[in-house]
Scaffold this motif. Structure first.
Motif, short mmCIF file in Angstrom:
data_model
loop_
_atom_site.label_atom_id
_atom_site.label_comp_id
_atom_site.label_asym_id
_atom_site.label_seq_id
_atom_site.Cartn_x
_atom_site.Cartn_y
_atom_site.Cartn_z
N SER A 179 -12.54 22.84 -15.04
CA SER A 179 -11.52 21.79 -15.22
C SER A 179 -10.68 21.54 -13.98
O SER A 179 -10.01 20.52 -13.88
N SER A 180 -10.69 22.48 -13.02
CA SER A 180 -9.86 22.32 -11.83
C SER A 180 -10.40 23.20 -10.71
O SER A 180 -11.32 23.99 -10.90
N ALA A 186 -14.72 21.08 -8.34
CA ALA A 186 -15.42 20.58 -7.14
C ALA A 186 -16.92 20.81 -7.24
O ALA A 186 -17.72 19.92 -6.89
N ILE A 187 -17.32 21.97 -7.72
CA ILE A 187 -18.74 22.27 -7.90
C ILE A 187 -19.37 21.32 -8.91
O ILE A 187 -20.44 20.74 -8.68
N LEU A 236 -22.35 18.57 -8.04
CA LEU A 236 -23.68 18.65 -8.65
C LEU A 236 -23.97 17.44 -9.53
O LEU A 236 -25.12 16.97 -9.60
N GLN A 237 -22.94 16.94 -10.19
CA GLN A 237 -23.13 15.73 -11.00
C GLN A 237 -23.54 14.56 -10.11
O GLN A 237 -24.41 13.76 -10.48
N PRO A 292 -12.51 22.68 -1.12
CA PRO A 292 -13.45 23.39 -2.00
C PRO A 292 -14.83 22.72 -2.08
O PRO A 292 -15.77 23.34 -2.58
N LYS A 293 -14.96 21.50 -1.58
CA LYS A 293 -16.28 20.87 -1.54
C LYS A 293 -17.26 21.67 -0.69
O LYS A 293 -18.47 21.58 -0.86
#
Length: 267
Positions: free
Chosen positions: A11-12, A17-18, A22-23, A215-216
């Motif tokens: 959720s955060s 970011a993961i 991936l989506q 975080p990407k």
């Protein structure tokens, strides 16, 4: 070919970011939260899941399988931060951190591995921490919980290799997320022998997170690992100095490395 991913704690922060990364790469992604209703605008579908509650985990996995019929990738990301002097950190908070950061991923695997065994395939990535490679001052409990998951992953990897289920660790350094806001801080006790050192270190820790990387970068590394048909065991993502600190621990005399850490934290 459809590939379904479950990201705990999606959720955060790093988990979100993961999940988004991936989506965007055409994976079918589900995140989790203890309270999905708090995120009505989440771009990722969130399942209710509490890593401290096996029934909650089983229910979430059942819902996912009912919807998708498969689960190809588990990313064990849900975790909690904790700081404090080892002596002064309440044992209940120690237990909570270990229950979330170590036992939590193991509980999720109890629910997911039977699915992957039946499929005869699966990928598991456990999100640990560079802090898990060393006992950091005033972060000892966090280091211990993430270090335990690093070692457990090595065992899972060997035990599940013949089942075509591949395990890897990804250890992030400091990234710009909201982990500092949700972290448990043992109070700085006036007059304590740890007061000065802990107060200074706490400020330094929060500055490192505030100045952390995007975080990407973690998400991109995970995507790279998923593209590898024969992934490695340990991956580190962070600044050069953070990753190099692990190398230094391997090559420097123990006391030299300890003194280097103490100097870094002003102890």
């Amino acid at each position: 070919m459809k590939r379904v991913v479950l990201v705990t704690g999606g959720s955060s922060g790093i988990g979100k970011a993961i999940a988004l990364f991936l989506q965007d790469k055409n994976y079918t992604v589900y995140g989790t939260s203890r309270n999905p209703d708090r995120y009505p605008d989440s771009p990722i579908e969130l399942l209710a899941l509490d890593v401290q509650d096996q029934n909650s985990i089983n229910k979430a996995v059942d819902i996912l399988i009912e919807k998708e019929g498969q689960l190809d990738v588990l990313i064990n990301n849900a975790g909690v931060g904790i700081t404090g002097p080892m002596e002064e950190t309440p044992i209940d908070e120690v237990k909570n951190a270990m229950d979330t950061n170590f036992y939590g991923p193991l509980r999720v695997l109890q629910a997911v591995l039977p699915v992957m065994r039946k499929q005869k395939s699966g990928r598991v990535i456990n999100i640990t921490s560079i802090a898990g490679y060393m006992g950091l001052p005033y972060r000892g409990i966090y280091s211990a919980s993430k270090g335990a998951l690093e070692i457990a992953t090595e065992a899972y990897r060997m035990e599940c290799a013949h089942l075509n289920i591949h395990f890897s660790n990804v250890a992030p350094g400091d990234f710009a997320t909201n982990i500092a806001a949700g972290r448990f801080h043992a109070p700085v006790i006036t007059g304590s022998d740890y007061e000065s050192g802990y107060a200074h270190t706490l400020k330094l820790i929060d500055e490192h997170v505030d100045d952390g990387q995007d975080p990407k970068e973690v998400a991109s590394k995970i995507y790279e690992i998923l593209q590898n048909p024969n992934p490695g065991i340990h991956y580190k993502v962070g600044s050069f100095l953070q990753k190099f600190s692990i190398v230094l621990k391997k090559i420097l005399p123990e006391k030299t490395y300890e003194n280097m850490l103490k100097k870094h934290y002003g102890l």
